[in-house]
Write a protein that holds these residues in place. Structure first.
Motif, PDB file in Angstrom:
ATOM      1  N   LEU A 265       0.834  -1.210   0.000  1.00  0.00           N
ATOM      2  CA  LEU A 265       0.000   0.000   0.000  1.00  0.00           C
ATOM      3  C   LEU A 265       0.865   1.255   0.000  1.00  0.00           C
ATOM      4  O   LEU A 265       0.608   2.218  -0.733  1.00  0.00           O
ATOM      5  CB  LEU A 265      -0.925  -0.001   1.216  1.00  0.00           C
ATOM      6  CG  LEU A 265      -2.098  -0.989   1.184  1.00  0.00           C
ATOM      7  CD1 LEU A 265      -2.797  -1.021   2.542  1.00  0.00           C
ATOM      8  CD2 LEU A 265      -3.080  -0.630   0.073  1.00  0.00           C
ATOM      9  N   THR A 266       1.914   1.240   0.817  1.00  0.00           N
ATOM     10  CA  THR A 266       2.818   2.389   0.881  1.00  0.00           C
ATOM     11  C   THR A 266       3.512   2.608  -0.460  1.00  0.00           C
ATOM     12  O   THR A 266       3.665   3.748  -0.927  1.00  0.00           O
ATOM     13  CB  THR A 266       3.863   2.181   1.983  1.00  0.00           C
ATOM     14  OG1 THR A 266       3.204   2.025   3.238  1.00  0.00           O
ATOM     15  CG2 THR A 266       4.817   3.359   2.068  1.00  0.00           C
ATOM     16  N   CYS A 268       2.389   1.865  -3.377  1.00  0.00           N
ATOM     17  CA  CYS A 268       1.399   2.436  -4.300  1.00  0.00           C
ATOM     18  C   CYS A 268       1.215   3.931  -4.043  1.00  0.00           C
ATOM     19  O   CYS A 268       1.148   4.741  -4.977  1.00  0.00           O
ATOM     20  CB  CYS A 268       0.069   1.711  -4.152  1.00  0.00           C
ATOM     21  SG  CYS A 268       0.064   0.017  -4.779  1.00  0.00           S
ATOM     22  N   GLU A 269       1.128   4.298  -2.775  1.00  0.00           N
ATOM     23  CA  GLU A 269       0.909   5.698  -2.425  1.00  0.00           C
ATOM     24  C   GLU A 269       2.106   6.563  -2.795  1.00  0.00           C
ATOM     25  O   GLU A 269       1.944   7.743  -3.159  1.00  0.00           O
ATOM     26  CB  GLU A 269       0.610   5.802  -0.934  1.00  0.00           C
ATOM     27  CG  GLU A 269      -0.752   5.195  -0.551  1.00  0.00           C
ATOM     28  CD  GLU A 269      -0.887   4.926   0.936  1.00  0.00           C
ATOM     29  OE1 GLU A 269       0.085   5.197   1.678  1.00  0.00           O
ATOM     30  OE2 GLU A 269      -1.947   4.437   1.348  1.00  0.00           O
ATOM     31  N   LYS A 270       3.311   6.010  -2.723  1.00  0.00           N
ATOM     32  CA  LYS A 270       4.524   6.772  -3.032  1.00  0.00           C
ATOM     33  C   LYS A 270       4.956   6.604  -4.489  1.00  0.00           C
ATOM     34  O   LYS A 270       5.933   7.230  -4.915  1.00  0.00           O
ATOM     35  CB  LYS A 270       5.654   6.358  -2.100  1.00  0.00           C
ATOM     36  CG  LYS A 270       5.399   6.735  -0.644  1.00  0.00           C
ATOM     37  CD  LYS A 270       6.629   6.469   0.214  1.00  0.00           C
ATOM     38  CE  LYS A 270       6.433   6.974   1.640  1.00  0.00           C
ATOM     39  NZ  LYS A 270       7.622   6.767   2.482  1.00  0.00           N
ATOM     40  N   GLU A 330      -3.293   3.423  -8.625  1.00  0.00           N
ATOM     41  CA  GLU A 330      -4.548   3.420  -7.869  1.00  0.00           C
ATOM     42  C   GLU A 330      -5.318   2.094  -7.983  1.00  0.00           C
ATOM     43  O   GLU A 330      -5.806   1.587  -6.973  1.00  0.00           O
ATOM     44  CB  GLU A 330      -5.432   4.590  -8.310  1.00  0.00           C
ATOM     45  CG  GLU A 330      -6.720   4.740  -7.507  1.00  0.00           C
ATOM     46  CD  GLU A 330      -6.495   5.016  -6.019  1.00  0.00           C
ATOM     47  OE1 GLU A 330      -7.473   4.954  -5.251  1.00  0.00           O
ATOM     48  OE2 GLU A 330      -5.338   5.304  -5.626  1.00  0.00           O
ATOM     49  N   ARG A 333      -3.701  -0.300  -5.623  1.00  0.00           N
ATOM     50  CA  ARG A 333      -3.940   0.048  -4.221  1.00  0.00           C
ATOM     51  C   ARG A 333      -5.341  -0.403  -3.790  1.00  0.00           C
ATOM     52  O   ARG A 333      -5.512  -1.001  -2.718  1.00  0.00           O
ATOM     53  CB  ARG A 333      -3.792   1.562  -4.018  1.00  0.00           C
ATOM     54  CG  ARG A 333      -3.855   2.000  -2.559  1.00  0.00           C
ATOM     55  CD  ARG A 333      -3.853   3.514  -2.431  1.00  0.00           C
ATOM     56  NE  ARG A 333      -5.133   4.085  -2.864  1.00  0.00           N
ATOM     57  CZ  ARG A 333      -6.210   4.187  -2.077  1.00  0.00           C
ATOM     58  NH1 ARG A 333      -6.169   3.743  -0.818  1.00  0.00           N
ATOM     59  NH2 ARG A 333      -7.328   4.714  -2.547  1.00  0.00           N
TER      60      ARG A 333
END
Length: 371
Positions: A265-266, A268-270, A330, A333
């Motif tokens: 998840l991290t 994907c966010e970064k 996205e 994620r």
């Protein structure tokens, strides 16, 4: 003709005189024990050292042109041989003892023979199927060497690799049939003929490998033998797989794997694609294997060609790997969040306890209640 037993007597007398506490067992096996010795036969004999000093009695020598190898088998290796972790089990199972240091050594040695006698039991079938898989896996290395574009094209190289393949296949057959061979080089085929589980075209393909001078024909025979043996292993494995159990096989799995899901998840966010690439594949493939294990009662075969993914797909888990995209993270994620939700529900429905806490205080209460 050399009196090989006089040779053995000399060695045993040396042990009794100079190494009485350092050698546990001396035994012989092979042609002399089986009544097949010729004038060129040596005595196949070995010893089990009891101390480090005992290794000193190892000796290789030649008498009247006959070679002798008095070689050591440490206790731990003898145990592996007795457990079919090597396929020269006949050395322990069928040898005649020439020297025993003590009653305790004899009892330990006879215990190895009891282990061998029990290996035909159904309780050992899955373990031996897995060893058959390992042996077949070795064939794939030699097959890959033959297929490489840079592989030497000469017949000698081809035969060396084919020899490796056939030898590993014979090893695989003995594991599949839960037996051991009593004779070695030049006599495997006659023993394999008596086995119930073997490829239907074994003789034809081995003849091609042994007699053909066509590299392509030898390669084809190797490919067919490997494919046929893989099918036999798959059938044998399917017949002995264990009981379905999520509680036994997946307890603690989610709590540990959640860390990787959070890492994904991290990533994907970064927008860190390299991390996402490796973690997404690891998470999806690892879960697919765990689901197979829980459903089938055993870990997927090392030779499994992807069939283990069936349950992952059947239960509707998201295909994280297909969603890997360095431009748009996205969808991946959201798929990870969906996977977390689906997996929690799935495990709870199967009665798998999940150790999840909303606070440190709640965790503390849990730990105290377990004391």
């Amino acid at each position: 003709m050399v009196d090989v037993f006089e040779v053995a007597k000399i060695i045993v007398e040396r042990i009794k005189t100079h190494y009485p506490q350092d050698v546990a067992i001396v035994g012989y096996y092979g042609s002399y024990l089986q009544g097949r010795a010729t004038e060129r036969s040596d005595l196949d004999f070995f010893f089990i050292p009891a101390t480090v000093r005992g290794r000193e009695v190892e000796l290789q020598f030649i008498i009247e042109g006959i070679s002798f190898d008095f070689w050591p088998i440490p206790w731990d290796r003898a145990e592996r041989i007795a457990a079919f972790e090597e396929w020269n089990t006949t050395i322990i199972a069928d040898c005649e003892l020439l020297y025993v240091r003590s009653p305790d050594d004899l009892a330990r040695f006879m215990g190895l023979r009891e282990t061998i006698a029990a290996l035909g039991n159904s309780s050992n079938t899955l373990k031996l199927v897995q060893q058959a898989e390992t042996a077949l896996g070795n064939c794939l290395i030699s097959l890959a060497k033959l297929r490489l574009p840079a592989s030497p094209g000469d017949l000698s190289y081809c035969r060396v690799q084919a020899h490796e393949i056939v030898t590993s296949l014979f090893e695989s057959f003995c594991f599949l049939n839960q037996v051991y061979y009593t004779r070695g080089w030049g006599h495997y085929r006659e023993q394999v003929r008596q086995l119930p589980i073997k490829p239907a075209q074994l003789e034809q393909h081995v003849d091609t490998i042994m007699f053909s001078r066509s590299r392509d024909d030898i390669l084809f025979a190797c490919e067919q033998l490997i494919a046929d043996t893989l099918s036999l292993i798959s059938e044998r494995r399917a017949s002995v797989e264990g009981a379905r159990s999520y509680r036994d096989r997946m307890k603690g799995y989610y709590e540990e794997e959640r860390g990787l899901m959070n890492k994904l998840l991290t990533a994907c966010e970064k927008g860190h694609y390299e991390t996402a690439f490796f973690v997404a594949i690891g998470v999806q493939d690892g879960l697919a294997r765990m689901l197979y294990s829980a459903e089938k009662g055993s870990w997927p075969s090392s030779l499994d060609s992807g069939e283990y993914r069936t349950y992952y797909e059947q239960f509707g888990y998201p295909d994280l790997i297909a969603l890997l995209n360095p431009i748009d993270f996205e969808p991946l994620r959201l798929a990870v969040l969906s996977l977390i939700e689906k997996l929690e529900k799935h495990l709870k429905s199967e009665g798998v306890p999940l150790n999840q806490f909303d606070s440190v205080a709640q965790f503390k209460s849990f730990v105290l209640s377990c004391s």
